[in-house]
Design a protein around this motif. Sequence first.
Motif, PDB file in Angstrom:
ATOM      1  N   SER A 108      19.988  -4.831  16.218  1.00 35.10           N
ATOM      2  CA  SER A 108      20.557  -5.963  16.942  1.00 35.10           C
ATOM      3  C   SER A 108      21.909  -5.581  17.502  1.00 35.10           C
ATOM      4  O   SER A 108      22.490  -4.558  17.120  1.00 35.10           O
ATOM      5  N   SER A 139      23.459 -12.847  21.323  1.00 37.43           N
ATOM      6  CA  SER A 139      22.973 -11.960  20.271  1.00 37.43           C
ATOM      7  C   SER A 139      21.634 -11.395  20.729  1.00 37.43           C
ATOM      8  O   SER A 139      20.732 -12.161  21.077  1.00 37.43           O
ATOM      9  N   PHE A 196      18.315  -8.980  19.902  1.00 37.70           N
ATOM     10  CA  PHE A 196      17.536  -8.428  18.795  1.00 37.70           C
ATOM     11  C   PHE A 196      16.389  -7.600  19.356  1.00 37.70           C
ATOM     12  O   PHE A 196      15.774  -7.975  20.353  1.00 37.70           O
ATOM     13  N   GLU A 224      19.311 -14.508  21.775  1.00 40.97           N
ATOM     14  CA  GLU A 224      19.646 -15.790  21.146  1.00 40.97           C
ATOM     15  C   GLU A 224      21.111 -16.122  21.423  1.00 40.97           C
ATOM     16  O   GLU A 224      21.912 -15.244  21.707  1.00 40.97           O
ATOM     17  N   GLN A 225      21.427 -17.411  21.275  1.00 36.22           N
ATOM     18  CA  GLN A 225      22.821 -17.879  21.365  1.00 36.22           C
ATOM     19  C   GLN A 225      23.516 -17.311  22.590  1.00 36.22           C
ATOM     20  O   GLN A 225      24.621 -16.767  22.504  1.00 36.22           O
ATOM     21  N   TYR A 275      28.081 -13.947  26.695  1.00 36.07           N
ATOM     22  CA  TYR A 275      27.942 -13.539  25.291  1.00 36.07           C
ATOM     23  C   TYR A 275      26.567 -13.922  24.769  1.00 36.07           C
ATOM     24  O   TYR A 275      25.992 -14.929  25.183  1.00 36.07           O
ATOM     25  N   VAL A 305      25.517  -7.630  19.151  1.00 36.59           N
ATOM     26  CA  VAL A 305      26.183  -8.873  19.501  1.00 36.59           C
ATOM     27  C   VAL A 305      27.080  -8.625  20.708  1.00 36.59           C
ATOM     28  O   VAL A 305      27.901  -7.705  20.695  1.00 36.59           O
ATOM     29  N   ALA A 365      30.061 -10.117  22.491  1.00 37.60           N
ATOM     30  CA  ALA A 365      31.070 -11.099  22.123  1.00 37.60           C
ATOM     31  C   ALA A 365      32.424 -10.692  22.660  1.00 37.60           C
ATOM     32  O   ALA A 365      32.651  -9.529  23.027  1.00 37.60           O
TER      33      ALA A 365
END
Length: 135
Positions: free
Chosen positions: A88, A39, A41, A20-21, A37, A90, A92
């Motif tokens: 999950s 996310s 899961f 996602e994102q 970058y 991230v 970033a």
Amino acid sequence: MLACASIGRAAADCTGLRIEQAWIPQAPPVAAVLGGYASLFNDGGTALHIDAVDGADFGGVEMHQMSMEGGMMQMRPLPGLDLPPRGSLVLAEGGKHLMLMNPKHPFKAGDATALRFHCGRQSTLATFTVRAPAP
Ligand SMILES: [Cu+2]
């Protein structure tokens, strides 16, 4: 987002992997490296190991870890990314992230590119969108 996963080699999606994102901070057109970058899961009940990422628009994609060492930001390549069951991760700025090496053409805000996350013989395609970084 995963609807295009059957294009190319008919490999199955990484079981449980959801991305996602997914975005790329806009960089000057001459940039030889872009950040990636997202996310990640793991919706499944077994651990996921992402062992490679690639994309047709780049010469290569590396997984990196950025950390503070002795007062200086250091980046080192990672052999993979691990997601525990129901876990999950991230990607970033300042932590784990993707480095998109040698873009084959300039990207501007609003452009999109597909990156494939490999986990063993399976892989999942994700669309990354180029955005202006937050001020
Ligand atoms: Cu990096």
